[in-house]
Motif scaffolding. Structure first.
Motif, short mmCIF file in Angstrom:
data_model
loop_
_atom_site.label_atom_id
_atom_site.label_comp_id
_atom_site.label_asym_id
_atom_site.label_seq_id
_atom_site.Cartn_x
_atom_site.Cartn_y
_atom_site.Cartn_z
N MET A 165 1.04 -1.37 -0.03
CA MET A 165 0.04 0.07 0.20
C MET A 165 0.89 1.57 0.05
O MET A 165 2.12 1.57 0.46
CB MET A 165 -1.02 0.02 1.43
CG MET A 165 -1.64 -1.25 1.21
SD MET A 165 -3.62 -1.07 -0.36
CE MET A 165 -4.20 0.36 0.48
N VAL A 166 0.51 2.12 -1.13
CA VAL A 166 1.63 4.09 -0.98
C VAL A 166 0.91 4.42 -0.22
O VAL A 166 0.02 4.55 -0.52
CB VAL A 166 1.87 3.79 -2.20
CG1 VAL A 166 2.47 2.31 -3.80
CG2 VAL A 166 0.94 3.78 -3.13
N ASP A 167 1.78 5.22 -0.54
CA ASP A 167 1.32 6.57 0.54
C ASP A 167 1.37 7.74 -0.67
O ASP A 167 2.13 7.99 -1.06
CB ASP A 167 2.39 7.17 1.39
CG ASP A 167 1.70 8.02 2.74
OD1 ASP A 167 1.06 8.95 2.45
OD2 ASP A 167 2.25 8.18 3.18
N ARG A 214 2.25 5.66 -12.35
CA ARG A 214 1.70 4.57 -11.76
C ARG A 214 -0.10 4.40 -11.52
O ARG A 214 -0.47 5.23 -11.18
CB ARG A 214 2.17 4.03 -10.88
CG ARG A 214 3.73 3.60 -10.89
CD ARG A 214 3.71 3.24 -9.19
NE ARG A 214 3.93 1.94 -9.22
CZ ARG A 214 3.63 1.68 -7.85
NH1 ARG A 214 2.67 2.64 -7.17
NH2 ARG A 214 2.49 0.31 -7.99
N GLY A 215 -0.36 2.78 -11.66
CA GLY A 215 -2.48 2.91 -11.89
C GLY A 215 -2.67 2.05 -10.58
O GLY A 215 -3.66 2.43 -10.23
N GLY A 216 -1.70 1.50 -9.93
CA GLY A 216 -1.93 1.11 -8.44
C GLY A 216 -2.81 0.20 -8.56
O GLY A 216 -2.88 -1.12 -9.55
N GLY A 217 -3.78 -0.26 -7.24
CA GLY A 217 -4.72 -1.60 -7.67
C GLY A 217 -5.63 -1.20 -8.59
O GLY A 217 -5.87 -0.66 -8.69
N TYR A 241 0.27 0.80 -16.38
CA TYR A 241 -0.58 0.35 -15.34
C TYR A 241 -1.06 -0.98 -15.99
O TYR A 241 0.12 -1.10 -16.81
CB TYR A 241 -2.30 1.04 -16.13
CG TYR A 241 -2.88 2.77 -15.57
CD1 TYR A 241 -1.91 3.58 -14.73
CD2 TYR A 241 -3.79 2.82 -16.59
CE1 TYR A 241 -2.19 4.28 -14.71
CE2 TYR A 241 -3.80 4.66 -16.16
CZ TYR A 241 -3.82 4.65 -15.51
OH TYR A 241 -3.88 6.24 -15.23
N GLY A 242 -0.92 -1.72 -14.48
CA GLY A 242 -0.42 -2.97 -14.71
C GLY A 242 -1.61 -4.10 -14.05
O GLY A 242 -2.88 -4.39 -15.42
#
Length: 277
Positions: A165-167, A214-217, A241-242
């Protein structure tokens, strides 16, 4: 010589880049293989959809680069493997780069390499390893004319968030992006801010180095597209994006839709219509 490769990475029509990240298997985490069990099939679908680039590891790059023809996506080669993505930090956390990194990138005909810059509460040694990795790669990147994409990741405490989890606080992202620029990044791959309308501060601190977001979750199609629209308006040079692609029920459709947003300026509603099978 780096510019020659950057010309392959960034779309000539818009000057932007859509890089689909499919390097998740490198990190040995449960759940990271969702949607990418069969890499040959995943890459076939993505190549057919035609993003600007696909981000792969040294063990999977062959599935892209063995395909015939001149018009397949460019390769972004992931250069480092880490063990920090679990729900709890291991007792010995690490981030290590592959051997002869830039030479392997050249041999795989990569257009760019990607390396992490982690900032993790309780694991300052991993940040130090990342800095050391980048300092080692920088002169090699310059020698081989290989663009280096640095991925600054500011993590939230595991006790607070649990796992990968990113900030999204703008201050932390800005400071780590600035360090990436100071270390010699040719391209930045950074998280979105919690409030996407504040992303201009990240673009400003990058000082002309192109920033891919980045896309994240996994989130809904509308959320990812509305966020993308704001980030592009704030000056982002593209997206990486992944999970929002590879875990989508129609990976090719969502890829084409986002490509249309980046390079043709289509609206969110028009892009959403393109995601239907």
């Amino acid at each position: 010589m780096k510019q020659f490769r950057l010309n392959r990475l960034f779309n000539a029509k818009s000057g932007r880049c859509f890089d689909v990240a499919v390097d998740h298997g490198f990190f040995n985490q449960p759940g990271f293989l969702t949607g990418i069990t069969s890499m040959p099939e995943v890459i076939r679908q993505l190549v057919e959809a035609g993003p600007d680039a696909i981000q792969l590891t040294v063990g999977q790059a062959r599935h892209l680069q063995s395909l015939p023809g001149r018009h397949k996506p460019s390769l972004v080669l992931r250069t480092d493997v880490a063990n920090v993505y679990g729900r709890e930090l291991p007792s010995a956390a690490f981030s290590k780069i592959i051997g002869d990194c830039m030479l392997q990138a050249v041999r795989h005909d990569a257009a760019c390499v990607c390396v992490n810059l982690f900032q993790i509460p309780g694991a300052p040694e991993v940040h130090a390893q990342c800095v050391e990795n980048i300092l080692q790669l920088k002169p090699q990147a310059d020698y081989y004319g290989m663009p280096m994409m640095i991925e600054p990741l500011v993590f939230r405490p595991n006790s607070e968030a649990g796992g990968y989890m990113v900030d999204g606080a703008v201050e932390g992202i800005v400071h780590l992006v600035r360090q990436a620029v100071e270390l010699g990044a040719d391209v930045i791959k950074a998280d979105p801010t919690d409030d996407p309308s504040l992303y201009g501060a990240v673009i400003e601190t990058a000082g002309g180095v192109p920033v891919l977001v980045r896309g994240g979750g996994r989130v809904s199609d509308r959320e990812i597209m509305e966020r993308t629209k704001i980030l592009l308006e704030q000056g982002a040079s593209g997206i990486v994006y992944g999970r929002n692609i590879i875990q989508h029920p129609n990976p090719a459709g969502i890829t084409r839709a986002l490509m249309a947003m980046l390079h043709d300026g289509v609206s969110v509603d028009a892009a959403l219509a393109m995601t239907q099978p």
